[in-house]
Design an enzyme around this catalytic site. Structure first.
Site, mmCIF file in Angstrom:
data_model
loop_
_atom_site.group_PDB
_atom_site.id
_atom_site.type_symbol
_atom_site.label_atom_id
_atom_site.label_comp_id
_atom_site.label_asym_id
_atom_site.label_seq_id
_atom_site.Cartn_x
_atom_site.Cartn_y
_atom_site.Cartn_z
ATOM 1 N N LYS A 23 0.836 -1.217 0.000
ATOM 2 C CA LYS A 23 0.000 0.000 0.000
ATOM 3 C C LYS A 23 0.870 1.266 0.000
ATOM 4 O O LYS A 23 0.624 2.184 -0.770
ATOM 5 C CB LYS A 23 -0.934 0.032 1.230
ATOM 6 N N ARG A 98 -9.807 1.119 8.588
ATOM 7 C CA ARG A 98 -9.456 -0.258 8.948
ATOM 8 C C ARG A 98 -10.583 -0.947 9.702
ATOM 9 O O ARG A 98 -10.459 -2.121 10.030
ATOM 10 C CB ARG A 98 -8.223 -0.249 9.840
ATOM 11 N N ARG A 137 11.752 -5.106 5.302
ATOM 12 C CA ARG A 137 11.679 -3.759 4.720
ATOM 13 C C ARG A 137 12.305 -2.677 5.602
ATOM 14 O O ARG A 137 12.390 -2.823 6.818
ATOM 15 C CB ARG A 137 10.250 -3.403 4.328
ATOM 16 N N ARG A 171 10.890 -0.294 11.107
ATOM 17 C CA ARG A 171 9.785 -0.128 12.056
ATOM 18 C C ARG A 171 9.844 -1.178 13.158
ATOM 19 O O ARG A 171 10.142 -2.342 12.892
ATOM 20 C CB ARG A 171 8.449 -0.246 11.316
ATOM 21 N N ARG A 182 -0.777 -8.523 13.097
ATOM 22 C CA ARG A 182 -1.361 -7.510 12.207
ATOM 23 C C ARG A 182 -2.198 -8.173 11.114
ATOM 24 O O ARG A 182 -3.229 -7.637 10.698
ATOM 25 C CB ARG A 182 -0.247 -6.624 11.620
HETATM 26 P P1 AMP Z 1 0.563 0.729 9.116
HETATM 27 O O1 AMP Z 1 1.701 1.698 8.995
HETATM 28 O O2 AMP Z 1 -0.615 1.112 8.266
HETATM 29 O O3 AMP Z 1 0.986 -0.707 8.915
HETATM 30 O O4 AMP Z 1 0.051 0.849 10.629
HETATM 31 C C1 AMP Z 1 0.879 0.514 11.713
HETATM 32 C C2 AMP Z 1 0.059 0.358 12.979
HETATM 33 O O5 AMP Z 1 -0.584 1.620 13.275
HETATM 34 C C3 AMP Z 1 -1.083 -0.642 12.884
HETATM 35 O O6 AMP Z 1 -0.655 -1.973 13.147
HETATM 36 C C4 AMP Z 1 -2.033 -0.105 13.947
HETATM 37 O O7 AMP Z 1 -1.574 -0.417 15.248
HETATM 38 C C5 AMP Z 1 -1.897 1.399 13.766
HETATM 39 N N1 AMP Z 1 -2.853 1.934 12.759
HETATM 40 C C6 AMP Z 1 -2.563 2.523 11.566
HETATM 41 N N2 AMP Z 1 -3.675 2.900 10.926
HETATM 42 C C7 AMP Z 1 -4.704 2.537 11.729
HETATM 43 C C8 AMP Z 1 -6.124 2.627 11.604
HETATM 44 N N3 AMP Z 1 -6.713 3.180 10.530
HETATM 45 N N4 AMP Z 1 -6.873 2.160 12.639
HETATM 46 C C9 AMP Z 1 -6.313 1.603 13.735
HETATM 47 N N5 AMP Z 1 -4.986 1.463 13.903
HETATM 48 C C10 AMP Z 1 -4.179 1.923 12.908
#
Ligand code: AMP
Length: 228
Positions: A23, A98, A137, A171, A182
């Site tokens: 994404k 989400r 990554r 990360r 996740r």
């Molecule tokens: P990402 O960078 O999109 O993989 O997000 C990393 C982490 O941030 C996720 O595993 C969640 O803990 C939190 N997170 C990011 N976006 C959301 C969202 N829209 N709703 C809830 N938690 C989020």
């Protein structure tokens, strides 16, 4: 243009897919090509964590466990970011919504601006490959360009292709155990949004198991069809 949006309304592109589907990488490519702004709630939350804001302090442990941060916190950081003028032409939402609650809140937020979701692109992948994709990554600390140990190493060893920077970050939640959490959260809470957007007639599915370039072509086609 989707049904109820006014002509000057911003284009709103949603990217759906599990962690590792690509994404972020694809959002950055679409951003350049279509003049849209990428809004990643993950990036916004990570910034809040490193700044030590109240939202960041609440989100930190939840993110480290690979679970979802509360809709309330996520919506607050997103609304703040959407209020900035650079989003006026259009946005690519990467990692949001989400949950169905977030999707409904987004619909209400957009409706208040005479806008609606233009297209929701589902990046379709094989889950078993995602742990390897995520665990390798890393990102340039200078410009944010994404890399992968195996699939996309920098051309020059230890030097960012884009900005020439030499500092990279990984990360905290990109380890195999947290990625599995996740993925579970994705299937339980986010995958139902595929049906939600299908019901609204704005869903497009893209096979996201190919190369970055091939996926980018399919994504651009999906977006061009919607914008025609
Ligand atoms: P990402 O960078 O999109 O993989 O997000 C990393 C982490 O941030 C996720 O595993 C969640 O803990 C939190 N997170 C990011 N976006 C959301 C969202 N829209 N709703 C809830 N938690 C989020």
């Amino acid at each position: 243009m989707a049904g109820g949006a006014s002509r000057s309304a911003p284009r709103v592109v949603i990217l759906l897919g599990p962690p590792g589907a690509g994404k972020g990488t694809q959002a950055r490519l679409l951003e350049e090509r279509f003049g849209l702004v990428q809004l990643s709630t993950g990036d916004l939350l990570r910034a809040a964590v490193s700044e030590g804001t109240e939202a960041g302090q609440k989100a930190k442990a939840v993110m480290e466990a690979g679970q979802l941060v509360s809709d309330e916190i996520v919506l607050a950081v997103l609304k703040d970011r959407m209020a900035k003028p650079d989003t006026a032409r259009g946005i690519i939402l990467d990692g949001f919504p989400r949950t169905e609650g977030q999707a409904r809140a987004l619909d209400a937020l957009l409706a208040a601006q005479g806008a609606e979701v233009t297209v929701a692109i589902s990046l379709e992948v094989d889950d078993t490959a995602m742990v390897g994709r995520v665990a390798g990554r890393f990102t340039c600390a200078g410009c944010g360009e994404g890399y992968h140990d195996e699939f996309k190493p920098p051309r020059g060893d230890g030097v960012c292709d884009k900005c020439g920077g030499t500092a990279f970050t990984r990360r905290a939640d990109d380890n195999a155990e947290t990625v599995r959490e996740r993925l579970t959260a994705y299937h339980a809470q986010t995958a139902p949004l595929i049906a939600y957007y299908q019901g609204k007639g704005v869903l497009r599915r893209v096979d996201a198991m190919g190369t970055i370039d091939n996926i980018a072509v399919a994504m651009a086609e999906a977006l061009e069809r919607e914008s025609a």
